[in-house]
Scaffold this motif. Structure first.
Motif, PDB file in Angstrom:
ATOM      1  N   GLY A  54      68.067  22.748 -38.917  1.00 48.04           N
ATOM      2  CA  GLY A  54      66.859  23.498 -38.534  1.00 48.04           C
ATOM      3  C   GLY A  54      66.496  23.204 -37.098  1.00 48.04           C
ATOM      4  O   GLY A  54      66.506  24.089 -36.242  1.00 48.04           O
ATOM      5  N   CYS A  55      66.200  21.917 -36.796  1.00 48.97           N
ATOM      6  CA  CYS A  55      65.743  21.550 -35.457  1.00 48.97           C
ATOM      7  C   CYS A  55      66.859  21.019 -34.567  1.00 48.97           C
ATOM      8  O   CYS A  55      66.648  20.771 -33.384  1.00 48.97           O
ATOM      9  CB  CYS A  55      64.599  20.550 -35.535  1.00 48.97           C
ATOM     10  SG  CYS A  55      65.123  18.947 -36.186  1.00 48.97           S
ATOM     11  N   LYS A  56      68.052  20.848 -35.143  1.00 48.24           N
ATOM     12  CA  LYS A  56      69.251  20.409 -34.402  1.00 48.24           C
ATOM     13  C   LYS A  56      69.182  18.947 -33.929  1.00 48.24           C
ATOM     14  O   LYS A  56      69.957  18.551 -33.059  1.00 48.24           O
ATOM     15  CB  LYS A  56      69.548  21.312 -33.184  1.00 48.24           C
ATOM     16  CG  LYS A  56      69.465  22.797 -33.438  1.00 48.24           C
ATOM     17  CD  LYS A  56      70.637  23.279 -34.282  1.00 48.24           C
ATOM     18  CE  LYS A  56      70.529  24.796 -34.499  1.00 48.24           C
ATOM     19  NZ  LYS A  56      71.164  25.208 -35.752  1.00 48.24           N
ATOM     20  N   THR A  71      63.403  14.950 -46.459  1.00 46.99           N
ATOM     21  CA  THR A  71      62.969  15.830 -45.363  1.00 46.99           C
ATOM     22  C   THR A  71      63.420  15.289 -44.014  1.00 46.99           C
ATOM     23  O   THR A  71      63.691  14.100 -43.864  1.00 46.99           O
ATOM     24  CB  THR A  71      61.434  15.980 -45.343  1.00 46.99           C
ATOM     25  OG1 THR A  71      60.871  14.677 -45.198  1.00 46.99           O
ATOM     26  CG2 THR A  71      60.914  16.634 -46.606  1.00 46.99           C
ATOM     27  N   CYS A  72      63.464  16.158 -43.031  1.00 43.02           N
ATOM     28  CA  CYS A  72      63.854  15.790 -41.675  1.00 43.02           C
ATOM     29  C   CYS A  72      62.721  14.961 -41.046  1.00 43.02           C
ATOM     30  O   CYS A  72      61.561  15.349 -41.138  1.00 43.02           O
ATOM     31  CB  CYS A  72      64.126  17.057 -40.865  1.00 43.02           C
ATOM     32  SG  CYS A  72      64.330  16.775 -39.097  1.00 43.02           S
ATOM     33  N   GLU A  73      63.095  13.855 -40.398  1.00 44.73           N
ATOM     34  CA  GLU A  73      62.074  12.984 -39.779  1.00 44.73           C
ATOM     35  C   GLU A  73      61.378  13.699 -38.625  1.00 44.73           C
ATOM     36  O   GLU A  73      60.261  13.354 -38.254  1.00 44.73           O
ATOM     37  CB  GLU A  73      62.707  11.693 -39.220  1.00 44.73           C
ATOM     38  CG  GLU A  73      63.335  10.777 -40.254  1.00 44.73           C
ATOM     39  CD  GLU A  73      64.856  10.902 -40.283  1.00 44.73           C
ATOM     40  OE1 GLU A  73      65.398  11.908 -39.773  1.00 44.73           O
ATOM     41  OE2 GLU A  73      65.520   9.989 -40.844  1.00 44.73           O
ATOM     42  N   ASN A  74      62.070  14.657 -38.066  1.00 46.36           N
ATOM     43  CA  ASN A  74      61.533  15.332 -36.886  1.00 46.36           C
ATOM     44  C   ASN A  74      60.710  16.582 -37.233  1.00 46.36           C
ATOM     45  O   ASN A  74      59.554  16.689 -36.834  1.00 46.36           O
ATOM     46  CB  ASN A  74      62.686  15.692 -35.960  1.00 46.36           C
ATOM     47  CG  ASN A  74      62.206  16.411 -34.726  1.00 46.36           C
ATOM     48  OD1 ASN A  74      61.406  15.863 -33.971  1.00 46.36           O
ATOM     49  ND2 ASN A  74      62.675  17.625 -34.534  1.00 46.36           N
ATOM     50  N   CYS A  75      61.299  17.517 -37.992  1.00 45.58           N
ATOM     51  CA  CYS A  75      60.616  18.800 -38.209  1.00 45.58           C
ATOM     52  C   CYS A  75      60.047  18.937 -39.625  1.00 45.58           C
ATOM     53  O   CYS A  75      59.373  19.924 -39.916  1.00 45.58           O
ATOM     54  CB  CYS A  75      61.557  19.966 -37.908  1.00 45.58           C
ATOM     55  SG  CYS A  75      62.901  20.121 -39.085  1.00 45.58           S
ATOM     56  N   SER A  76      60.338  17.997 -40.494  1.00 48.18           N
ATOM     57  CA  SER A  76      59.856  17.991 -41.877  1.00 48.18           C
ATOM     58  C   SER A  76      60.515  19.017 -42.793  1.00 48.18           C
ATOM     59  O   SER A  76      60.121  19.183 -43.949  1.00 48.18           O
ATOM     60  CB  SER A  76      58.331  18.177 -41.962  1.00 48.18           C
ATOM     61  OG  SER A  76      57.669  17.242 -41.172  1.00 48.18           O
TER      62      SER A  76
HETATM   63 ZN    ZN Z   1      64.661  18.989 -38.428  1.00 46.93          ZN
END
Ligand code: ZN
Length: 233
Positions: free
Chosen positions: A201-203, A222-227
């Motif tokens: 998603g956020c790369k 979940t992604c630590e950056n974009c959730s």
């Molecule tokens: Zn992400």
């Protein structure tokens, strides 16, 4: 893979379909609006021509009345000349008036003839335009009807997707759906795979623990950056 993840991926696919159908419906509505606008414009051109024709006819009537009035005046002056006891000077004045009125009448009769020609031409043109408009309007109406059919078909498809979505949502834990909906409000793709250690998603790179947890498939990760919700392929 975690069952909930599988269902979330399916939910996302359904939402993509719904979004796609909604934007197609929107496009068709815009197309319909354009056709309606065009029909209105074409009608207004014919309406303007009709208004012009009515004005010409009105001017023509007014001109005939004016000629009649001038005729009456000439008869009146002539009566005064024939029967009135008036001075020579007054007689001369009346004769000049009569001559002027006759000149004016002759000018107006020329104008009236031109006007009659213009009325005739405009009447023919108006009739042609009315006929053309009827054909164009029938075309536009059938185009609009086709678009309406298409919209109705898409709406039926849309309600099928809605029903599928409802069934899926009912099968998922409430808090998972809430998490998904919250993300979906921000992203078109709230559920993404991890690709080469990065969130697709956020790369951005995700931690090794996150990759492992996603691979285990025991919980929602979940992604630590974009959730975004992550899954391992
Ligand atoms: Zn992400």
């Amino acid at each position: 893979m975690n069952d909930a993840i599988k269902q979330l991926i399916e939910l996302q696919q359904i939402d993509h379909q719904r979004g796609d159908i909604a934007s197609r419906i929107k496009g068709l509505e815009a197309q319909k609006e354009q056709l309606r606008h065009r029909a209105k414009q074409e009608r207004s051109i014919v309406d303007k021509l009709q208004k012009h024709l009515k004005e010409l006819q009105h001017t023509s009537r007014m001109m005939n009345l004016e000629v009649d009035k001038l005729d009456d005046q000439i008869r009146d002056y002539q009566d005064q000349l024939d029967t009135g006891i008036i001075s020579f000077k007054e007689m001369e004045a009346l004769r000049t008036k009569i001559s002027n009125q006759r000149t004016r009448i002759s000018e107006m009769e020329d104008e009236a003839l031109h006007l009659m020609d213009e009325i005739e031409e405009t009447t023919v043109r108006h009739a042609q335009e009315v006929e053309k408009l009827a054909v164009r309007e029938a075309d536009l109406d059938s185009e609009i009807a086709k678009i309406d059919d298409h919209i109705a078909q898409l709406q039926r498809e849309q309600s099928e997707w809605e029903a599928k979505r409802e069934r899926l949502v009912a099968a998922l834990p409430r808090h998972v759906v809430q998490q998904y909906d919250h993300l979906h409000a921000k992203f078109d793709d709230p559920v993404v795979p991890i690709e080469n250690g990065t969130c697709s998603g956020c790369k951005l790179t995700v931690s090794g623990t996150t990759v492992e947890r996603a691979r285990d498939g025991m919980e929602i990760v979940t992604c630590e950056n974009c959730s975004r919700i992550l899954y391992a392929r």
